[in-house]
Design a protein around this motif. Structure first.
Motif, mmCIF file in Angstrom:
data_model
loop_
_atom_site.group_PDB
_atom_site.id
_atom_site.type_symbol
_atom_site.label_atom_id
_atom_site.label_comp_id
_atom_site.label_asym_id
_atom_site.label_seq_id
_atom_site.Cartn_x
_atom_site.Cartn_y
_atom_site.Cartn_z
ATOM 1 N N ILE A 18 0.877 -1.166 0.000
ATOM 2 C CA ILE A 18 0.000 0.000 0.000
ATOM 3 C C ILE A 18 0.916 1.217 0.000
ATOM 4 N N GLY B 169 1.071 4.893 0.353
ATOM 5 C CA GLY B 169 0.217 5.952 0.866
ATOM 6 C C GLY B 169 0.967 7.231 1.163
ATOM 7 N N LYS C 160 -3.777 6.264 4.839
ATOM 8 C CA LYS C 160 -3.202 4.923 4.863
ATOM 9 C C LYS C 160 -3.631 4.139 6.099
ATOM 10 N N THR C 161 -3.586 4.782 7.258
ATOM 11 C CA THR C 161 -3.970 4.085 8.488
ATOM 12 C C THR C 161 -5.439 3.685 8.448
ATOM 13 N N LEU D 127 -5.805 0.696 6.097
ATOM 14 C CA LEU D 127 -5.296 -0.511 6.739
ATOM 15 C C LEU D 127 -6.258 -1.001 7.813
ATOM 16 N N VAL E 90 1.555 -8.110 8.318
ATOM 17 C CA VAL E 90 1.404 -6.759 7.799
ATOM 18 C C VAL E 90 2.428 -5.852 8.465
ATOM 19 N N ASP F 53 3.189 -1.884 9.027
ATOM 20 C CA ASP F 53 2.752 -0.500 8.868
ATOM 21 C C ASP F 53 3.972 0.408 9.006
ATOM 22 N N LEU G 135 1.962 -7.959 3.561
ATOM 23 C CA LEU G 135 1.532 -6.645 3.087
ATOM 24 C C LEU G 135 2.378 -5.564 3.750
ATOM 25 N N ALA H 150 2.755 -1.492 4.124
ATOM 26 C CA ALA H 150 2.064 -0.220 3.947
ATOM 27 C C ALA H 150 2.985 0.919 4.359
ATOM 28 N N ASP I 119 5.234 4.748 2.701
ATOM 29 C CA ASP I 119 5.585 5.675 1.635
ATOM 30 C C ASP I 119 7.107 5.707 1.527
ATOM 31 N N ASP J 184 -1.051 -0.995 -4.329
ATOM 32 C CA ASP J 184 -2.284 -0.215 -4.215
ATOM 33 C C ASP J 184 -1.899 1.217 -3.869
#
Length: 266
Positions: free
Chosen positions: A23, A25, A31-32, A35, A128, A130, A164, A166, A168, A225
Motif C-alpha cells: 500500500i 500511501g 493509509k492508516t 489498513l 502486515v 505499517d 503486506l 504499507a 511511503d 495499491d
C-alpha cells in the motif's frame, strides 16, 4: 556452500506471485484508515490469524486505536484485535476464530505469549508491516523467511497479500547506524558533521521508486495499491508536493485551499 544468493531471489522463492503486496500511501491519503478497514474486514469475513508489525509503539497504538474507533460496538472485531506488549501477552489464538495481533517489529525475534509460544512460532496467515519505509530490511524479511513454506492460495481476502507492506518510500527511511560521540568529535575537528544513515527497506529491494508503478519491478506479481486522494491539505499544497514527489498522481479531496487537518475515509 557456494556463492551467496541475491536476497531478492530468496524473497521470490519464499513468496512467489502475489503473496507480497504494497500500500503506497503518501501523506494525508488515509493509509492508516485503509489498513484499519482491511483488518476489520479480515476479522468479519475470515478466521485468519494476522500479525501486524510496526517500527514504533506510537504507530502500533495509532493503528490499534483507529481500529477500535471504526469498529466501535462490533464485539467480534473488538475481541479479535489485540495490542500485544509487555502488559498484554495473554492473547487467545484459537482455531476457528480470527485474530489480529499488533506489536512492534523488534518483538518478533524474541517475545512470546503467556503460554510460552514465541511470536515467530505461530504460522500466521498474514503479516502486515505499517510504516514500512521505516523498517530496516532485515526486520521486514525475518517473518517472510522464518514462517512455514509458501501457500498455494491466490485469494488473500481484504488484505490482498500474505505479506503486506504499507507506507511511503519517499518519507522516513530506517536509521541504519548512529555515530558514536568519539566519531562525532573526531569529525568536528575536520569540520565534518556525522549523522545516522539510511539503510535499504522493502521498497528499495522491490524497486519501488515511482508513484506511478502498479507492480513492484523486482517482484513480479507484487501489486501496489496507490492511495491518490489527499484529505488533509488544500489544492495548492497537494499540487506542489504531488508534482515534486508523486508524478502529479496525488490530488486533493478539497475544492479550495483550506488546510485544516481532517482525515477522510479512503
Amino acid at each position: 556452500h557456494g556463492p551467496a544468493r541475491p536476497i531478492i531471489d530468496l524473497v521470490k522463492e519464499r513468496a512467489p506471485g502475489g503473496q507480497v503486496g504494497f500500500i503506497f500511501g503518501p501523506p494525508g491519503t488515509g493509509k492508516t484508515t485503509v489498513l484499519a478497514d482491511r483488518l476489520i474486514a479480515m476479522v468479519r469475513d475470515t478466521e485468519a490469524k494476522v500479525l501486524v508489525l510496526t517500527p514504533t509503539n506510537t504507530a502500533a497504538d495509532v493503528l490499534y486505536e483507529r481500529i477500535s474507533e471504526k469498529a466501535s460496538g462490533d464485539m467480534k472485531v473488538l475481541q479479535a484485535v489485540h495490542r500485544f506488549g509487555s502488559q498484554n501477552k495473554d492473547i487467545p489464538l484459537d482455531d476457528g476464530y480470527p485474530a489480529v495481533v499488533i506489536t512492534t517489529m523488534h518483538r518478533f525475534t524474541f517475545d512470546h505469549f503467556a503460554n510460552g509460544k514465541r511470536l515467530s512460532d505461530i504460522d500466521w496467515d498474514h503479516v502486515v508491516f505499517d510504516e514500512a519505509s521505516m523498517v530496516a530490511l532485515p526486520y521486514a524479511l525475518l517473518p517472510l523467511m522464518s514462517l512455514p513454506a509458501t501457500r498455494g492460495t491466490s485469494d488473500w481476502g481484504a488484505l490482498g497479500a500474505r505479506f503486506l507492506f504499507a507506507g511511503d518510500p519517499f518519507q522516513l527511511m530506517p536509521v541504519g547506524a548512529t555515530p558514536s560521540m568519539g566519531d562525532r568529535l573526531e569529525a568536528e575537528k575536520k569540520n565534518i558533521v556525522l549523522r545516522g544513515f539510511a539503510t535499504d527497506n522493502i521498497f528499495t529491494l522491490a524497486g519501488i521508486d515511482r508513484f506511478s508503478l502498479e507492480e513492484a519491478p523486482a517482484l513480479p506479481g507484487a501489486r501496489i495499491d496507490r492511495l491518490a486522494k489527499n484529505y488533509r491539505s488544500g489544492r495548492s499544497i497537494v499540487k506542489a508536493f504531488s508534482r515534486t514527489f508523486y508524478e502529479d498522481g496525488v490530488t486533493s479531496a478539497r475544492d479550495n485551499d483550506d488546510h485544516a487537518i481532517t482525515l477522510g475515509s479512503a
